[in-house]
Write an enzyme that holds these catalytic residues in place. Structure first.
Site, PDB file in Angstrom:
ATOM      1  N   SER A 151      -4.898  -0.397   7.247  1.00  0.00           N
ATOM      2  CA  SER A 151      -3.792  -0.854   8.096  1.00  0.00           C
ATOM      3  C   SER A 151      -2.692   0.202   8.096  1.00  0.00           C
ATOM      4  O   SER A 151      -2.555   0.966   7.122  1.00  0.00           O
ATOM      5  CB  SER A 151      -3.227  -2.174   7.552  1.00  0.00           C
ATOM      6  OG  SER A 151      -1.984  -2.483   8.153  1.00  0.00           O
ATOM      7  N   TYR A 162       0.686  -6.738   0.642  1.00  0.00           N
ATOM      8  CA  TYR A 162      -0.308  -6.317   1.628  1.00  0.00           C
ATOM      9  C   TYR A 162      -0.294  -4.792   1.793  1.00  0.00           C
ATOM     10  O   TYR A 162      -1.348  -4.142   1.746  1.00  0.00           O
ATOM     11  CB  TYR A 162      -0.021  -6.993   2.967  1.00  0.00           C
ATOM     12  CG  TYR A 162      -1.036  -6.673   4.043  1.00  0.00           C
ATOM     13  CD1 TYR A 162      -2.307  -7.226   4.008  1.00  0.00           C
ATOM     14  CD2 TYR A 162      -0.718  -5.824   5.105  1.00  0.00           C
ATOM     15  CE1 TYR A 162      -3.243  -6.942   4.995  1.00  0.00           C
ATOM     16  CE2 TYR A 162      -1.641  -5.536   6.097  1.00  0.00           C
ATOM     17  CZ  TYR A 162      -2.906  -6.095   6.037  1.00  0.00           C
ATOM     18  OH  TYR A 162      -3.822  -5.805   7.008  1.00  0.00           O
ATOM     19  N   LYS A 166      -3.343  -2.050   0.842  1.00  0.00           N
ATOM     20  CA  LYS A 166      -3.971  -1.162   1.825  1.00  0.00           C
ATOM     21  C   LYS A 166      -3.769   0.310   1.454  1.00  0.00           C
ATOM     22  O   LYS A 166      -4.628   1.157   1.740  1.00  0.00           O
ATOM     23  CB  LYS A 166      -3.415  -1.459   3.221  1.00  0.00           C
ATOM     24  CG  LYS A 166      -3.861  -2.820   3.771  1.00  0.00           C
ATOM     25  CD  LYS A 166      -5.375  -2.945   3.849  1.00  0.00           C
ATOM     26  CE  LYS A 166      -5.828  -4.214   4.574  1.00  0.00           C
ATOM     27  NZ  LYS A 166      -7.288  -4.311   4.677  1.00  0.00           N
TER      28      LYS A 166
END
Length: 425
Positions: A151, A162, A166
């Protein structure tokens, strides 16, 4: 080596395992790989949506995928996925680590923060590592490859959990490519920006947020929210032989001009009496000329909604040469800033960053004849033990100017056979 750009990729006889394939990006990749002839294993937590994807693949491709229901929070699932794929199909060529979750716990003050941490890192980081470890013996036999779906959150301070998960996945891509290149296994990452998917469900949000697509569009230079098919297009390219020289690359997927002309120099030291004369010559060709060409081309590219490709070099990413390297680093930043300015005009700008390629660039260094040992020396500096031909760079350029890459701009695409990741002695 021939290009397959412009015609269907041929994955006949190959087998792909795609995690998180019951919807969104994973489902689009599974369907497209199957349309190109691959047998596929699909997996997800939702039995109903997984069955729907399986039915669509069977109807459109004429063969039924292996469907495995499960949650990658379960540490036994990766082994089940690999074992059942091998039992069913007898081989593995592509592993796509697509499954991922987000979280609404974005603050250290959230009382569930560490519980969410464990869950996010279990699925976004631990599961891909475990799957790669289990898949390696099978991928080595087929000279297969791995695609991790990351991402743009890995590249900017977006979300504590998050984003950091990533970022970890991106580094796993690079270090896996470094270790697995000598086995003939390529590893790359796709880092999408906003894509119309149902990832909001993984955050515990049961209904699609209002105006989701419009809000996504506002956050992009091209004023578009990518559909999963755009990411599938890139995955198919990376899995294909057209990308056989690309490994360890983090590809941001967030009518044309190609700035390819460039020169090098043998003046590499401050002690060289011709240093400044060489500086002026190299920056004139490698930097000033592309900027001038872009400036002159913009009015015409705006009419055609065209795009620009700058041919850079891995010399832009490491301390390689006093003059040539900085000129290519400047070109990479010109790519990013041009993309930023020209995106609203509908013009995409990307950079291809090759490693060593079989060309006649030695002539631009003032070397009259090709040295016989050069190619063998260059091979030793790549993870894949190969030196690409110009057609490999042309394949990537053709993909980037195509509509399959319509959501990619401002991207610096490494295409170097893993040369940058080679451990220096």
């Amino acid at each position: 080596m021939t290009s397959t750009i412009g015609k269907k990729y041929d994955f006949t006889g190959k087998v792909a395992l795609i995690t998180g394939s019951s919807s969104g990006i994973g489902a689009a990749i599974a369907l497209q790989f199957a349309q190109y002839g691959a047998q596929v294993t699909i997996t997800g937590r939702d039995a109903e949506t997984l069955a729907n994807v399986g039915k669509e693949i069977e109807e459109k491709c004429g063969h039924c995928p292996l469907q495995i229901i499960g949650d990658l929070i379960d540490q036994y699932l990766p082994e089940k996925l690999i074992n059942e794929t091998m039992t069913k199909f007898g081989r593995l060529d592509f592993l796509v680590n697509n499954a991922g979750i987000g979280t609404t716990a974005k603050s250290l003050e959230n009382e569930n923060f560490m519980t969410e941490f464990d869950k996010v890192f279990a699925i976004n980081v631990r599961a891909p590592v475990q799957l790669i470890q289990l898949a390696v013996p099978h991928l080595e036999k087929t000279k297969g490859n791995i695609i991790n779906i990351s991402s743009i959150a890995s590249l900017t301070a977006f979300s504590l959990l998050y984003g950091s998960s990533k970022a970890a996945l991106d580094m796993i891509t690079k270090t896996s490519a470094q270790e697995l290149g000598p086995k003939g296994i390529r590893v790359n990452s796709i880092n999408p920006g906003p894509v119309v998917t149902s990832i909001y469900r993984s955050m515990g949000i049961t209904t699609k947020p209002m105006n989701m697509k419009e809000e996504m569009k506002k956050r992009t230079l091209l004023n578009m929210a990518a559909e999963p098919i755009e990411i599938a297009n890139l995955a198919s390219f990376l899995a294909s032989n057209d990308a056989r020289n690309i490994t360890g690359s983090i590809v941001v997927s967030d009518d044309f001009l190609v700035n390819n002309a460039a020169i090098g120099t043998t003046a590499k030291s401050f002690e060289n009496e011709n240093l400044m004369a060489e500086f002026d010559k190299i920056f004139a060709v490698n930097v000033r000329a592309p900027v001038q060409l872009i400036q002159l081309a913009v009015p015409h590219l705006e009419k055609t909604k065209g795009n620009i490709i700058n041919i850079s070099s891995i010399a832009s990413l490491e301390a390689f040469s006093l003059i040539y390297g900085p000129s290519k680093a400047a070109l990479d930043m010109i790519t990013k800033t041009s993309a930023q300015e020209l995106g609203p005009k509908g013009i995409r700008v990307n950079s291809i960053v090759p490693g060593p390629v079989v060309t006649s660039i030695y002539r631009s260094f003032g070397i009259a004849t090709k040295r016989m040992y050069i190619e063998e020396e260059v091979k030793k500096r790549s993870l894949l033990n190969m030196i690409p031909e110009p057609i490999e760079i042309a394949n990537l350029a053709s993909f980037l100017v195509s509509d399959d890459a319509r959501n990619i701009t401002g991207s610096i695409v490494l295409s170097d056979t893993g040369a940058l990741l080679m451990q220096k002695n």
